[in-house]
Each structure stands twice: as C-alpha cells, then as structure tokens.
Enzyme design. Structure first.
Site, PDB file in Angstrom:
ATOM      1  CG  ASP A   6       5.810   3.773   0.927  1.00 35.20           C
ATOM      2  OD1 ASP A   6       6.003   4.447   1.867  1.00 35.20           O
ATOM      3  OD2 ASP A   6       4.588   3.489   0.320  1.00 35.20           O
ATOM      4  CE1 TYR A  20      -3.679   2.445   0.322  1.00 33.59           C
ATOM      5  CE2 TYR A  20      -2.438   3.179   2.105  1.00 33.59           C
ATOM      6  CZ  TYR A  20      -3.595   3.351   1.475  1.00 33.59           C
ATOM      7  OH  TYR A  20      -4.391   4.478   1.342  1.00 33.59           O
ATOM      8  CE  LYS A  73       2.204   5.819   8.028  1.00 37.50           C
ATOM      9  NZ  LYS A  73       0.701   5.938   8.598  1.00 37.50           N
TER      10      LYS A  73
HETATM   11  N1  HOZ Z   1      -4.252   3.849   5.845  1.00 37.32           N
HETATM   12  C1  HOZ Z   1      -3.914   4.008   7.305  1.00 37.32           C
HETATM   13  C2  HOZ Z   1      -3.120   2.685   7.751  1.00 37.32           C
HETATM   14  N2  HOZ Z   1      -2.112   2.085   7.045  1.00 37.32           N
HETATM   15  C3  HOZ Z   1      -5.103   4.335   8.352  1.00 37.32           C
HETATM   16  C4  HOZ Z   1      -4.897   5.862   8.267  1.00 37.32           C
HETATM   17  C5  HOZ Z   1      -5.881   6.336   9.117  1.00 37.32           C
HETATM   18  O1  HOZ Z   1      -7.096   5.927   9.311  1.00 37.32           O
HETATM   19  O2  HOZ Z   1      -5.685   7.283   9.760  1.00 37.32           O
END
Ligand code: HOZ
Length: 433
Positions: free
Chosen positions: A243, A148, A271
């Site tokens: 990534d 992802y 992050k």
């Molecule tokens: N896609 C995020 C986890 N890999 C979730 C982010 C969120 O809901 O803040």
C-alpha cells in the site's frame, strides 16, 4: 501568536457544519477530536502555507495528507487542471490522459506493467484485495496491527489513522464474517507473520503492508522486514501488496519499493499521483492485471475513474517530481526539519523520535524508537496534543493526531522551515513547563 478572537469565523462555521455533517466533518481526524478544541476552517492554500477563514496563515506540514508534494496550488498544476477543465470535467469514457499517466507509473515502477485508476486509496486497496483473492482462490488477508488501508470493511480491524485516533480500530458495522477474513501480526515482526502463515498460509490470498507505516505515526520497516515478507509470500503462495498510497512518489520517484528493492505483486497508489485530485490506482504485473474486467472476471468500475482533470493534475505533478534533484532537495528539507525539531526538543528536555524518507516525516513523543502499534500507542499523546495547539498558536499546521505522518513539499523553503523551528522551540518550551 493567534488569539481566541481570531478563531471566531472558524467556530461559527464549525457550529453550522456540526448540524448537517457528522461531527461537522467529512473525514474524522479533521474534527480535532484527539487534540481538543475546534478545527480551523481553511480558505486557501498556496505553496508551503494554508490560510484560514479568520485570515491566519500557517506553515503547512499536512500537505492535504500527502498529495501537495509540489506545494499547494503550484502554477503548473493549476494551469493543467484549468486548461483541461474547460474542455469538460468528466466524460465517463476513455481519454488520452489516462494512458499518459499510466505510462508514467509503469515507467517509474518496475513491478508494474498495468494500472487501473480509481478515485481513492480505499478503492485501490479494496480492489487489490479482490484481485488477490481471485488470483489465488483464497479468502484471507494478513494485515499489520496499526496499519491503515482506507475504510475497506475487512481492513478496519486493528486499524491505524483516525480509527486508532478515535479509539475504534475495529469499526462497528463490519460483519464478523468480513473481519474474520483478516489475520493480524505486529509490524516489523517477521516471526509472528511466519507463525500465522505456517498455521493458515493456504488460506491467505495476500499480505497487505504500508512499506513505511504512516498511520500509526511514522514507522520505518526494520532490517529485512519487507524482504522477509516477500520470501514468506513466495513460500506460502500468497501475494504481497504494497500500500504505497502514502509512500508512492512521496518517498522517492516511483515509491518506497524503489528504495528497498522489494518487488510487490500488487501496488496501491493515491495521493501524489493525483496531485490533489481524487485519483488512486492499483497496479501490478500484466498477468495479474489481465484478470480485471473487461479482460478477466474480477469486476471493478467507476464513473469518475480516470477523469481528465484528475489525470491532468497527476501528470503535471509527476512532471514536477521528475525534475532533476527533486527528491534530493525534498530529502534535504525533511532532514533539516527533523534535525531542528530534535534539537529544539532536546533543549526543552523533551524526548521525541523523528524520522524521514523523502518528503515523509515522523515526530513521536517517545523515549524509544517506534517500531509497531504497541509502541505507537505508548507514545505521549497528551503531550502531543498540547504541542499541537502550541504550534497552531505559532502558525504551524500539524496533523491533528499523533497517529499521522507529516509531509514536506518542494515549496518548503528555508523561511518556512525556519518558521517551524522557531515555533517548535517556543512550543516545546511551553509544553515542558
Ligand atoms: N485518514 C487520513 C489520514 N491518514 C485523513 C484524511 C483527511 O482527513 O483528509
């Protein structure tokens, strides 16, 4: 132990939210769709804990999905943010803090000479791909099943994280022409990558990979997987993009590339480098990065990019990470947590797999090690959902999907980890009965 009555305010807020936001959320996994029940609404977060609107406290193993490496609302980070904010939240112009944060990143990662700040991991991967296409004159990207990289159109193909959680790894609304630019291989399968490149290598601008996959649970690269990707990219003239939005400054100072020793051409960060503010970046050699506008022809821009408050939060957070022993201590916490979870599961007769690197932790309900997306899909997701709710009832905040990694912070002291392990013993026992 939390009671249903204690969730009254969260439930009311969720009902109101659902009327004005799709699913009541601004990021799908938060809706608790795959684990069932209503999401708890949070009011505040401090150190290793989050507090919901109904005044329940939880030990937090989500950490805002990674950024909160120093613990929530660390006084130094809050001071840096407040001191900066009083002088203006966004200028849309150059500020000295951008250079300071870029210098820290360049210093920490030998593969990086130059950095472009953006606002989210999605922007970082989207822009890195554009740069890779421009630099190679090729159009295709190879990604891994279950990988992802944010919600970039062409990368929402066989995607992990929420896309996998909600059964839509191939998102609707992505034109076929975009999806067709993405080639796929199973994670940890160098032979499959080699085959794809033998057939279509001259069209492949880049391979994009999470050096530890964190969106199909927690999946470590095996043996020489990353080194093999480096060699295959060199052989076929494709760029290698790491990534490290999740693993950057989370698994080690700099990122996982400083552990595995493989140097990617481009790195995506996010992050931790923003310490909880919307900050991300793509970065690489000067030769590549000089192709980005205004020096080169690859256009990419952003009103809020490099904004002073985000930069200040990042500088302050990385300042804490750079303190001697920071990653050793974080790693010891993750080790203690995962060993305790494994013991507790074992005592309840439940098969789980755990793993950790730095402050990134995995927990999978599986009898065998998870190496790729097929393994991740074969995990016992129903058991995870029950465990998730048992843990929530015992005041532990886990990611509401078994396709996500967990995150430990510097604020997780022995008391916090003990509380998780006591809750885990009770929860494993409950779900095994
Ligand atoms: N896609 C995020 C986890 N890999 C979730 C982010 C969120 O809901 O803040």
């Amino acid at each position: 132990m939390h009671t249903i009555q204690q969730q009254a305010q969260s439930e009311q807020l969720f009902n109101a939210a659902k009327l004005v936001m799709p699913g009541g959320v601004n990021s799908p996994v938060r809706a608790f769709g795959s684990v069932g029940g209503n999401p708890r609404f949070l009011r505040r977060a401090q150190g290793a804990y989050v507090y919901d609107v109904d005044d329940c406290r939880y030990v937090d193993l989500v950490g805002s999905w990674g950024p909160a490496i120093a613990g929530h609302a660390h006084p130094q980070v809050i001071k840096a943010v407040s001191d900066t904010a009083v002088d203006g939240i966004s200028f849309g112009a150059c500020c000295p803090l951008e250079t300071q944060l870029a210098e820290i990143i360049v210093d920490a990662l030998p593969s990086i000479d130059m950095v472009r700040f953006v606002n989210s991991g999605t922007e970082a991967t989207m822009s890195a791909l554009r740069l890779a296409r421009a630099a190679t004159g090729r159009t295709k990207t190879l990604k891994f099943l279950g990988g992802y990289h944010g919600h970039v159109d062409s990368l929402l193909v066989a995607a992990g994280s929420g896309a996998a959680t909600f059964g839509s790894p191939d998102s609707a609304g992505v034109p076929e022409a975009f999806a067709n630019t993405t080639l796929l291989a199973p994670y940890n399968d160098l032979q499959a990558v080699s085959q794809v490149l033998d057939q279509q290598g001259t069209d492949v601008a880049a391979i994009i990979v999470e050096p530890i996959a964190g969106n199909m649970g927690y999946v470590e690269p095996q043996d020489d997987f990353l080194l093999g990707l480096r060699s295959l990219c060199d052989k076929h003239g494709s760029l290698l993009i790491f990534d490290e939005v999740m693993t950057g400054f989370r698994t080690a100072w700099g990122g996982f590339q400083n552990i595995c020793g493989v140097r990617p051409d481009l790195t995506c960060l996010g992050k931790v480098i923003g310490g909880g503010m919307p900050v991300a970046a793509y970065a690489g050699s000067a030769e590549l990065m000089k192709q980005v506008s205004p020096l080169g022809q690859v256009y990419q821009a952003g009103t809020l990019s490099g904004n002073p408050v985000g930069m200040a939060a990042g500088i302050s957070t990385l300042g804490l990470c750079r303190e001697p022993g920071f990653y050793e201590s974080l790693t010891a916490k993750s080790k203690r947590l995962t060993e305790g979870l494994a013991d507790a599961a074992n005592q309840a007769g439940i098969a789980i797999q755990t793993g950790y690197t730095g402050g990134m932790v995995g927990l999978a309900f599986s009898t065998k090690r998870v190496c790729n997306f097929d393994d991740a899909r074969a995990c016992n997701h129903e058991l995870f959902a029950r465990f998730f709710h048992a843990m929530l009832d015992h005041s532990v905040w886990l990611p509401p999907s078994s396709y996500e990694a967990m995150f430990v912070s510097a604020a997780h002291d022995d008391d916090a980890i003990d509380a998780v392990l006591v809750a885990a013993s009770k929860s494993f026992a409950k779900v095994s009965s």
